[in-house]
Design a protein around this motif. Sequence first.
Motif, short mmCIF file in Angstrom:
data_model
loop_
_atom_site.label_atom_id
_atom_site.label_comp_id
_atom_site.label_asym_id
_atom_site.label_seq_id
_atom_site.Cartn_x
_atom_site.Cartn_y
_atom_site.Cartn_z
N ILE A 190 0.82 -1.21 0.00
CA ILE A 190 0.00 0.00 0.00
C ILE A 190 0.86 1.26 0.00
CG2 ILE A 190 -1.78 1.29 1.25
CD1 ILE A 190 -2.73 -1.37 2.41
N GLU A 191 1.95 1.24 0.75
CA GLU A 191 2.87 2.38 0.84
C GLU A 191 4.21 1.95 0.22
OE1 GLU A 191 2.21 5.33 1.85
OE2 GLU A 191 0.24 5.03 2.78
N PRO A 192 4.37 2.09 -1.09
CA PRO A 192 5.53 1.52 -1.78
C PRO A 192 6.87 2.12 -1.39
CG PRO A 192 4.26 2.92 -3.26
CD PRO A 192 3.43 2.75 -2.03
N LEU A 193 6.90 3.29 -0.76
CA LEU A 193 8.17 3.83 -0.30
C LEU A 193 8.66 3.14 0.97
CD1 LEU A 193 7.88 7.68 -0.91
CD2 LEU A 193 9.12 5.99 -2.26
N GLU A 194 7.80 2.35 1.58
CA GLU A 194 8.17 1.60 2.78
C GLU A 194 8.69 0.24 2.35
OE1 GLU A 194 4.79 1.69 5.41
OE2 GLU A 194 4.72 3.89 5.33
N SER A 195 10.00 0.05 2.47
CA SER A 195 10.62 -1.16 1.95
C SER A 195 11.94 -1.42 2.66
CB SER A 195 10.88 -1.00 0.44
OG SER A 195 11.84 0.03 0.21
N VAL A 196 12.46 -2.62 2.43
CA VAL A 196 13.80 -2.98 2.89
C VAL A 196 14.43 -3.82 1.80
CG1 VAL A 196 12.94 -5.02 4.14
CG2 VAL A 196 15.19 -4.07 4.69
N SER A 197 15.70 -3.59 1.55
CA SER A 197 16.42 -4.37 0.54
C SER A 197 17.81 -4.71 1.05
CB SER A 197 16.52 -3.61 -0.78
OG SER A 197 17.28 -2.42 -0.62
N VAL A 198 18.33 -5.82 0.58
CA VAL A 198 19.70 -6.24 0.90
C VAL A 198 20.44 -6.50 -0.40
CG1 VAL A 198 21.13 -8.02 1.97
CG2 VAL A 198 19.05 -7.26 3.12
N ASN A 199 21.60 -5.90 -0.50
CA ASN A 199 22.47 -6.08 -1.67
C ASN A 199 23.83 -6.56 -1.21
OD1 ASN A 199 20.42 -4.97 -3.27
ND2 ASN A 199 21.22 -2.90 -3.01
N MET A 200 24.53 -7.27 -2.07
CA MET A 200 25.87 -7.76 -1.76
C MET A 200 26.74 -7.67 -2.99
SD MET A 200 24.80 -11.30 0.15
CE MET A 200 23.97 -11.77 -1.38
N ILE A 201 28.01 -7.33 -2.78
CA ILE A 201 29.00 -7.42 -3.84
C ILE A 201 30.30 -7.95 -3.23
CG2 ILE A 201 28.07 -5.64 -5.37
CD1 ILE A 201 30.01 -3.67 -4.17
N GLY A 202 31.09 -8.61 -4.04
CA GLY A 202 32.33 -9.16 -3.54
C GLY A 202 33.35 -8.09 -3.21
N THR A 203 34.21 -8.36 -2.24
CA THR A 203 35.27 -7.43 -1.87
C THR A 203 36.47 -8.20 -1.32
OG1 THR A 203 35.86 -5.54 -0.46
CG2 THR A 203 34.27 -7.11 0.43
N SER A 204 37.63 -7.62 -1.48
CA SER A 204 38.84 -8.22 -0.91
C SER A 204 39.10 -7.69 0.50
CB SER A 204 40.05 -7.91 -1.80
OG SER A 204 40.24 -6.50 -1.91
N LYS A 205 38.31 -6.72 0.93
CA LYS A 205 38.49 -6.14 2.26
C LYS A 205 37.90 -7.07 3.33
CE LYS A 205 40.39 -2.46 0.62
NZ LYS A 205 41.83 -2.20 0.84
N ASP A 206 38.43 -6.96 4.54
CA ASP A 206 37.97 -7.79 5.64
C ASP A 206 37.13 -7.04 6.67
OD1 ASP A 206 39.36 -10.09 4.68
OD2 ASP A 206 41.23 -9.29 5.53
#
Length: 249
Positions: free
Chosen positions: A125-141
Amino acid sequence: MASVQNPPSIHRTLFLNTLAQTKSQSPLFLPSSRRTTLVLVRAEHSSTASASSLQEKPGRRQTLVAGALVPCISLLNATSVSFAAESKKGFQIVNDRKDGYSFLYPFGWQEVVIGGQDKVFKDVIEPLESVSVNMIGTSKDDIRDLGSPQQVAEALIKRVLAPSSQKTKLVEAKEQDVDGKAYYTFEFVAQAPNFIRHGLGAVTIGNGKFYTLTTGANEKRWGKMKDKLITIVDSFKIFTAEPSAAPPA
């Protein structure tokens, strides 16, 4: 709710240009596998743009309620979503053992499929209310290897979480330690011509990946949604991912 389309060639070109600017203008650099980030970034933008168009049409509320199970809303994956006892009242938990992360989201939000993003849940109903998770590879620890909380948050907000046409502001950024793992959390606002989105985010590094969780709501509903959104961000945790099963001989 219409599905989100992502023209990959345009997205890659735009992101490569952004990457060049990042290297020359900011001490922060984003992790490796940047071409993958492009789809994540522009999918988020397309989702926001779609949300803005819905905000302009009040009559869509009834339509959305009636059509909550349209094709773009996928069935919840039983292997990654668990209704475990530790889930807070009013929330459900995502426990992704394959990618090594978990978080809570409000009961009633639906999972939607957006190309290039690992998980997205929205209020229909309120499309601006959301949560998302993204991932990308990295060499950092460690997330601290990328800069201070303010540096990382500002770079993400300006170059990743909001389109260049929107005016953005970092409200707050800080570091948190959870079980010996550093997380950066931040609050920001992004102003479009016809709405303002008030957002929260959390980033960390582990399992050879740079994780980003973002959530938010229309500024008009921030007072009502703030506590729920804080719960989402505070619930975000990463853990050792389960090794992929070996292919059959």
